[in-house]
Design a protein around this motif. Structure first.
Motif, PDB file in Angstrom:
ATOM      1  N   ALA A 144       0.863  -1.073   0.060  1.00 25.29           N
ATOM      2  CA  ALA A 144      -0.021  -0.148  -0.043  1.00 25.29           C
ATOM      3  C   ALA A 144       0.694   1.158   0.146  1.00 25.29           C
ATOM      4  O   ALA A 144       0.462   2.225  -0.547  1.00 25.29           O
ATOM      5  CB  ALA A 144      -0.880  -0.048   1.023  1.00 25.29           C
ATOM      6  N   THR A 145       1.930   1.097   0.487  1.00 23.53           N
ATOM      7  CA  THR A 145       2.890   2.463   0.741  1.00 23.53           C
ATOM      8  C   THR A 145       4.292   2.480  -0.300  1.00 23.53           C
ATOM      9  O   THR A 145       4.606   3.620  -0.421  1.00 23.53           O
ATOM     10  CB  THR A 145       3.106   2.711   2.102  1.00 23.53           C
ATOM     11  OG1 THR A 145       3.965   1.737   2.630  1.00 23.53           O
ATOM     12  CG2 THR A 145       2.097   2.768   3.014  1.00 23.53           C
ATOM     13  N   ILE A 146       4.713   1.198  -0.500  1.00 25.09           N
ATOM     14  CA  ILE A 146       5.885   1.540  -1.334  1.00 25.09           C
ATOM     15  C   ILE A 146       5.905   0.610  -2.521  1.00 25.09           C
ATOM     16  O   ILE A 146       6.149   1.282  -3.726  1.00 25.09           O
ATOM     17  CB  ILE A 146       7.256   0.387  -0.278  1.00 25.09           C
ATOM     18  CG1 ILE A 146       7.264   1.082   1.143  1.00 25.09           C
ATOM     19  CG2 ILE A 146       8.327   0.262  -1.139  1.00 25.09           C
ATOM     20  CD1 ILE A 146       8.108   2.465   1.053  1.00 25.09           C
ATOM     21  N   CYS A 147       5.542  -0.501  -2.504  1.00 21.54           N
ATOM     22  CA  CYS A 147       5.182  -1.496  -3.707  1.00 21.54           C
ATOM     23  C   CYS A 147       3.960  -1.027  -4.415  1.00 21.54           C
ATOM     24  O   CYS A 147       3.033  -2.035  -4.793  1.00 21.54           O
ATOM     25  CB  CYS A 147       5.236  -2.886  -3.337  1.00 21.54           C
ATOM     26  SG  CYS A 147       5.520  -4.212  -5.081  1.00 21.54           S
ATOM     27  N   LEU A 148       3.860   0.301  -4.934  1.00 23.03           N
ATOM     28  CA  LEU A 148       2.747   0.847  -5.328  1.00 23.03           C
ATOM     29  C   LEU A 148       2.402   0.414  -6.953  1.00 23.03           C
ATOM     30  O   LEU A 148       3.498  -0.025  -7.696  1.00 23.03           O
ATOM     31  CB  LEU A 148       3.026   2.533  -5.678  1.00 23.03           C
ATOM     32  CG  LEU A 148       3.187   3.035  -4.166  1.00 23.03           C
ATOM     33  CD1 LEU A 148       3.677   4.439  -4.538  1.00 23.03           C
ATOM     34  CD2 LEU A 148       1.957   2.917  -3.258  1.00 23.03           C
ATOM     35  N   PRO A 149       1.169   0.217  -7.526  1.00 23.97           N
ATOM     36  CA  PRO A 149       0.720  -0.201  -8.670  1.00 23.97           C
ATOM     37  C   PRO A 149       1.557   0.321  -9.560  1.00 23.97           C
ATOM     38  O   PRO A 149       2.145  -0.343 -10.499  1.00 23.97           O
ATOM     39  CB  PRO A 149      -0.529   0.007  -8.791  1.00 23.97           C
ATOM     40  CG  PRO A 149      -1.131  -0.009  -7.458  1.00 23.97           C
ATOM     41  CD  PRO A 149      -0.123   0.628  -6.498  1.00 23.97           C
ATOM     42  N   ARG A 150       1.503   1.616  -9.471  1.00 22.29           N
ATOM     43  CA  ARG A 150       2.436   2.523 -10.483  1.00 22.29           C
ATOM     44  C   ARG A 150       3.473   3.085  -9.841  1.00 22.29           C
ATOM     45  O   ARG A 150       3.068   3.662  -8.780  1.00 22.29           O
ATOM     46  CB  ARG A 150       1.794   3.229 -11.600  1.00 22.29           C
ATOM     47  CG  ARG A 150       1.521   2.558 -13.065  1.00 22.29           C
ATOM     48  CD  ARG A 150       0.549   3.280 -13.689  1.00 22.29           C
ATOM     49  NE  ARG A 150      -0.668   3.061 -13.296  1.00 22.29           N
ATOM     50  CZ  ARG A 150      -1.735   3.679 -13.860  1.00 22.29           C
ATOM     51  NH1 ARG A 150      -1.664   4.289 -14.763  1.00 22.29           N
ATOM     52  NH2 ARG A 150      -2.912   3.638 -13.048  1.00 22.29           N
ATOM     53  N   GLY A 151       4.814   3.415 -10.398  1.00 21.64           N
ATOM     54  CA  GLY A 151       5.567   4.451  -9.815  1.00 21.64           C
ATOM     55  C   GLY A 151       5.875   3.684  -8.283  1.00 21.64           C
ATOM     56  O   GLY A 151       6.128   4.412  -7.250  1.00 21.64           O
ATOM     57  N   PRO A 152       6.322   2.361  -8.146  1.00 23.44           N
ATOM     58  CA  PRO A 152       6.837   1.825  -6.764  1.00 23.44           C
ATOM     59  C   PRO A 152       8.033   2.506  -6.216  1.00 23.44           C
ATOM     60  O   PRO A 152       8.924   2.704  -7.048  1.00 23.44           O
ATOM     61  CB  PRO A 152       6.972   0.300  -7.031  1.00 23.44           C
ATOM     62  CG  PRO A 152       7.260   0.247  -8.599  1.00 23.44           C
ATOM     63  CD  PRO A 152       6.498   1.379  -9.385  1.00 23.44           C
ATOM     64  N   LEU A 153       8.125   2.662  -4.953  1.00 21.55           N
ATOM     65  CA  LEU A 153       9.190   3.167  -4.370  1.00 21.55           C
ATOM     66  C   LEU A 153      10.153   2.179  -4.130  1.00 21.55           C
ATOM     67  O   LEU A 153      10.602   2.236  -2.800  1.00 21.55           O
ATOM     68  CB  LEU A 153       8.617   4.100  -3.162  1.00 21.55           C
ATOM     69  CG  LEU A 153       7.587   4.985  -3.446  1.00 21.55           C
ATOM     70  CD1 LEU A 153       6.940   5.719  -2.319  1.00 21.55           C
ATOM     71  CD2 LEU A 153       7.823   6.038  -4.565  1.00 21.55           C
ATOM     72  N   CYS A 154      11.104   1.950  -5.055  1.00 15.36           N
ATOM     73  CA  CYS A 154      11.848   0.686  -4.910  1.00 15.36           C
ATOM     74  C   CYS A 154      13.091   1.108  -4.014  1.00 15.36           C
ATOM     75  O   CYS A 154      13.758   0.271  -3.377  1.00 15.36           O
ATOM     76  CB  CYS A 154      12.457   0.082  -5.978  1.00 15.36           C
ATOM     77  SG  CYS A 154      11.078  -0.549  -7.151  1.00 15.36           S
ATOM     78  N   LEU A 155      13.351   2.333  -4.129  1.00 18.22           N
ATOM     79  CA  LEU A 155      14.711   2.786  -3.297  1.00 18.22           C
ATOM     80  C   LEU A 155      14.453   2.971  -1.669  1.00 18.22           C
ATOM     81  O   LEU A 155      15.350   2.703  -1.040  1.00 18.22           O
ATOM     82  CB  LEU A 155      15.133   4.063  -3.814  1.00 18.22           C
ATOM     83  CG  LEU A 155      15.806   4.153  -5.254  1.00 18.22           C
ATOM     84  CD1 LEU A 155      16.205   5.499  -5.663  1.00 18.22           C
ATOM     85  CD2 LEU A 155      16.715   3.082  -5.478  1.00 18.22           C
ATOM     86  N   GLN A 156      13.126   2.792  -1.491  1.00 16.40           N
ATOM     87  CA  GLN A 156      12.864   2.695   0.295  1.00 16.40           C
ATOM     88  C   GLN A 156      12.262   1.397   0.474  1.00 16.40           C
ATOM     89  O   GLN A 156      12.130   1.301   1.447  1.00 16.40           O
ATOM     90  CB  GLN A 156      11.762   3.639   0.194  1.00 16.40           C
ATOM     91  CG  GLN A 156      11.777   5.155  -0.168  1.00 16.40           C
ATOM     92  CD  GLN A 156      10.707   6.074   0.068  1.00 16.40           C
ATOM     93  OE1 GLN A 156       9.826   6.073   0.963  1.00 16.40           O
ATOM     94  NE2 GLN A 156      10.548   6.812  -1.044  1.00 16.40           N
ATOM     95  N   CYS A 157      12.550   0.548  -0.507  1.00 14.80           N
ATOM     96  CA  CYS A 157      11.804  -1.115  -0.231  1.00 14.80           C
ATOM     97  C   CYS A 157      12.779  -1.812   0.551  1.00 14.80           C
ATOM     98  O   CYS A 157      14.001  -2.089   0.239  1.00 14.80           O
ATOM     99  CB  CYS A 157      11.485  -1.501  -1.532  1.00 14.80           C
ATOM    100  SG  CYS A 157      10.676  -3.177  -1.071  1.00 14.80           S
TER     101      CYS A 157
END
Length: 368
Positions: A208-221
């Motif tokens: 819900a907060t990092i692995c977003l459907p579009r534009g996942p925040l991989c650098l914070q994962c």
DNA sequence: GATCCGTGGTC
DNA sequence: TGACCAAGGAT
């Protein structure tokens, strides 16, 4: 990239399972959002939150959660309430069948289970409105059962991490289920720590907060290092929306000190929002030359309604009221102070609030 | 297994 | 503005 047709090893290696769990939980402990249903120890409230959260955004749930619980503080209170009141509290959340089924389940729990929710996923699964996801969520979060949840978030996270291409097949779903099951920790509940429940919530939180459907925040994962795709994950296109015009009548009258508004009840057998109340719909040809009080957009599933609300141009004229095509038995003059007790459609609620016929707090006033 | 069931925020 | 989406379940 997983590439190649050679049976890409898509399942997580066992050695990675422990690492995945630990990184996920370390991240979750620091980054979990504070949500009203987190850190509580009340299966009834967890149940309410899980039903409300089905296909529904957190922000929308927060708006209804406290009000719903103040109206129905316990399973027995919910079971004893008339369905119309349950629907009134649900107004605006959508998928009203959820409220009807939860109400029925509460009656089963009150009458056959001494008012206590079942504590196992298997028994929970038998209740109306509780499916594969929800029984696992309640059993793990409230009772510590070691069972994996698979919701849209978990599915997306696991497909990306393992690099398995998305397939809308039974085999694809089985794969995700097995991965999720391999990751849930064994039952372990001690002083406020619930390994399986926290793990499940952490998986969903990551989606819900990092692995977003579009534009996942991989650098914070937290599990970036274990991820095969780093966010690559094409999703299939959806069916497209259409736009339709719609018109409604706002008709007010005064009775003594009260203002009343004319409401229409939808047919009991309607597939959409059966038995709920809305402003009387008007035929488009009746209003095509008129200027509306209000215009707004309202989308229902795949249809984007361009809504216009009309009032009589001359208050003494009944031209529009006479143009209502519905049978008169379905029309009800309702005191504005009681609108909060009525199961309104989301659109009716939105319009009545926008036009200040109904206050945002009308519900609270009605309770007093 | 496919389809239906609501809503409102965001871009 | 239109497209897309959000912690599914029942039929």
């Amino acid at each position: 990239m997983p590439s190649s047709s050679k049976a890409a090893p898509s399942a997580l290696a066992p050695i990675h399972i422990a690492a995945f769990r630990e990184k996920l939980m370390a991240w979750y402990r620091l980054n979990a959002r504070e949500l009203p249903w987190r850190g509580i120890h009340d299966p009834y409230r967890t149940w309410v939150s899980e039903i409300m959260l089905q296909q529904t955004r957190v922000a929308a749930v927060i708006e209804h959660y406290h009000d719903f619980l103040s109206r129905f503080p316990s399973v027995t209170a919910l079971a004893a309430a008339p369905e119309s009141e349950v629907l009134a509290a649900w107004s605006g959340l959508g998928y009203y069948r959820r409220a009807r089924m939860m109400h029925k389940a509460a009656q089963v729990i009150a009458e056959e289970l001494q008012g206590a929710l079942p504590e196992s996923s298997t028994e929970l699964r038998k209740l109306p409105g509780i499916g594969e996801y929800t029984c696992a969520a309640i059993a793990s979060i409230s009772f510590g059962e070691s069972i994996a949840v698979v919701d849209g978030n978990v599915e997306r996270v696991l497909l990306r991490v393992t690099g398995r291409p998305e397939e809308a097949t039974a085999a694809g779903r089985d794969f995700v289920r097995q991965q999720a099951a391999a990751l849930v920790p064994p039952r372990w509940v001690r002083g406020g720590t619930n390994a399986a429940g926290d793990h499940n919530q952490a998986m969903m939180e990551l989606g819900a907060t990092i692995c977003l459907p579009r534009g996942p925040l991989c650098l914070q994962c937290p599990v970036f290092a274990l991820c095969r795709t780093r966010g690559e994950h094409p999703t299939p296109p959806r069916s497209k929306q259409r736009s339709l015009p719609a018109a409604y009548l706002l008709s007010l009258r005064t009775r003594g000190k009260q203002t009343e508004v004319l409401m229409e009840q939808r047919p009991a057998h309607a597939s959409l929002m059966a038995g709920m109340y809305e402003l009387p719909p008007l035929p488009m040809d009746v209003v095509k030359e008129l200027e509306p009080l209000l215009r707004l957009r309202h989308s229902i599933t795949n249809t984007n309604y361009l809504v216009a609300v009309f009032a009589e141009a001359d208050p003494k004229s009944y031209a529009l009221r006479k143009a209502i095509p519905t049978r008169i038995e379905m029309l009800h003059w309702t005191p504005t102070g009681k609108l909060g007790e009525l199961p309104l459609t989301g659109l009716a609620r939105k319009v009545l609030r926008r036009l200040k016929v109904m206050g945002a707090s009308a519900r609270r006033k009605a309770e007093i």
